[in-house]
Design a protein around this motif. Structure first.
Motif, PDB file in Angstrom:
ATOM      1  N   THR A   1     -10.712  11.038  -5.125  1.00  0.00           N
ATOM      2  CA  THR A   1     -10.573  11.452  -6.511  1.00  0.00           C
ATOM      3  C   THR A   1      -9.927  10.325  -7.316  1.00  0.00           C
ATOM      4  O   THR A   1      -9.218   9.484  -6.776  1.00  0.00           O
ATOM      5  CB  THR A   1      -9.725  12.725  -6.633  1.00  0.00           C
ATOM      6  OG1 THR A   1      -8.392  12.419  -6.260  1.00  0.00           O
ATOM      7  CG2 THR A   1     -10.279  13.857  -5.804  1.00  0.00           C
ATOM      8  N   VAL A   2     -10.115  10.335  -8.597  1.00  0.00           N
ATOM      9  CA  VAL A   2      -9.593   9.281  -9.463  1.00  0.00           C
ATOM     10  C   VAL A   2      -8.062   9.209  -9.411  1.00  0.00           C
ATOM     11  O   VAL A   2      -7.503   8.123  -9.271  1.00  0.00           O
ATOM     12  CB  VAL A   2     -10.119   9.450 -10.901  1.00  0.00           C
ATOM     13  CG1 VAL A   2      -9.438   8.471 -11.841  1.00  0.00           C
ATOM     14  CG2 VAL A   2     -11.622   9.264 -10.934  1.00  0.00           C
ATOM     15  N   PRO A   3      -7.325  10.318  -9.507  1.00  0.00           N
ATOM     16  CA  PRO A   3      -5.857  10.207  -9.436  1.00  0.00           C
ATOM     17  C   PRO A   3      -5.382   9.579  -8.120  1.00  0.00           C
ATOM     18  O   PRO A   3      -4.441   8.780  -8.123  1.00  0.00           O
ATOM     19  CB  PRO A   3      -5.372  11.653  -9.561  1.00  0.00           C
ATOM     20  CG  PRO A   3      -6.466  12.352 -10.305  1.00  0.00           C
ATOM     21  CD  PRO A   3      -7.732  11.695  -9.819  1.00  0.00           C
TER      22      PRO A   3
ATOM     23  N   GLU B   1      -3.780   2.260  -6.037  1.00  0.00           N
ATOM     24  CA  GLU B   1      -3.721   0.967  -6.718  1.00  0.00           C
ATOM     25  C   GLU B   1      -2.291   0.642  -7.149  1.00  0.00           C
ATOM     26  O   GLU B   1      -1.845  -0.497  -7.034  1.00  0.00           O
ATOM     27  CB  GLU B   1      -4.655   0.944  -7.921  1.00  0.00           C
ATOM     28  CG  GLU B   1      -6.117   0.857  -7.540  1.00  0.00           C
ATOM     29  CD  GLU B   1      -7.018   0.801  -8.763  1.00  0.00           C
ATOM     30  OE1 GLU B   1      -6.532   0.451  -9.864  1.00  0.00           O
ATOM     31  OE2 GLU B   1      -8.207   1.111  -8.617  1.00  0.00           O
ATOM     32  N   LEU B   2      -1.571   1.647  -7.647  1.00  0.00           N
ATOM     33  CA  LEU B   2      -0.176   1.428  -8.039  1.00  0.00           C
ATOM     34  C   LEU B   2       0.686   1.058  -6.836  1.00  0.00           C
ATOM     35  O   LEU B   2       1.515   0.149  -6.905  1.00  0.00           O
ATOM     36  CB  LEU B   2       0.391   2.661  -8.731  1.00  0.00           C
ATOM     37  CG  LEU B   2      -0.052   2.875 -10.167  1.00  0.00           C
ATOM     38  CD1 LEU B   2       0.417   4.241 -10.663  1.00  0.00           C
ATOM     39  CD2 LEU B   2       0.477   1.778 -11.070  1.00  0.00           C
ATOM     40  N   LEU B   3       0.492   1.756  -5.730  1.00  0.00           N
ATOM     41  CA  LEU B   3       1.254   1.426  -4.523  1.00  0.00           C
ATOM     42  C   LEU B   3       0.950   0.012  -4.048  1.00  0.00           C
ATOM     43  O   LEU B   3       1.853  -0.733  -3.640  1.00  0.00           O
ATOM     44  CB  LEU B   3       0.949   2.434  -3.409  1.00  0.00           C
ATOM     45  CG  LEU B   3       1.500   3.843  -3.613  1.00  0.00           C
ATOM     46  CD1 LEU B   3       1.094   4.739  -2.440  1.00  0.00           C
ATOM     47  CD2 LEU B   3       3.014   3.823  -3.773  1.00  0.00           C
ATOM     48  N   ASP B   4      -0.328  -0.376  -4.106  1.00  0.00           N
ATOM     49  CA  ASP B   4      -0.716  -1.737  -3.714  1.00  0.00           C
ATOM     50  C   ASP B   4      -0.056  -2.772  -4.624  1.00  0.00           C
ATOM     51  O   ASP B   4       0.421  -3.814  -4.162  1.00  0.00           O
ATOM     52  CB  ASP B   4      -2.232  -1.905  -3.748  1.00  0.00           C
ATOM     53  CG  ASP B   4      -2.939  -1.143  -2.637  1.00  0.00           C
ATOM     54  OD1 ASP B   4      -2.263  -0.697  -1.681  1.00  0.00           O
ATOM     55  OD2 ASP B   4      -4.182  -0.992  -2.737  1.00  0.00           O
TER      56      ASP B   4
END
Length: 100
Positions: free
Chosen positions: A1-3, A9-12
């Motif tokens: 899912t998008v969320p 991506e934020l964690l990366d």
């Protein structure tokens, strides 16, 4: 899912910041080229800020002014990280720049 994708991506991104370190962020025109008087100014500014702060330099990982800022930080012997955004279909981005 998008969320879930956004969360990953934020964690990366935070993991990358954890490896390279906090620092100054430069974003600017991807259309700036080496023949522009602003290129040398961007290189000089990024080098001087990196030396002053003793920290990493972050850019959008693209060409132009962001590449010039990456060059300046590398000249200062500092680490460089680039965080790029996803582009819409048909758009072309620059490569992520990483220095020493």
């Amino acid at each position: 899912t998008v969320p879930d994708e956004v969360y990953k991506e934020l964690l990366d991104a935070y993991a990358l910041i954890g490896r390279i370190g906090v620092g100054c962020v430069f974003f600017g025109s991807a259309r700036l080229d080496r023949s522009s008087a602003f290129w040398a100014l961007a290189v000089d500014l990024a080098r001087d800020v990196a030396l002053l702060l003793g920290s990493a330099t972050w850019t959008g990982g693209g060409p132009g002014m962001m590449h010039a800022a990456s060059e300046g930080a590398v000249q200062a012997g500092m680490r460089v990280g680039g965080i790029r955004i996803g582009l819409e279909a048909g758009q072309v981005g620059g490569g992520c720049q990483r220095g020493a």
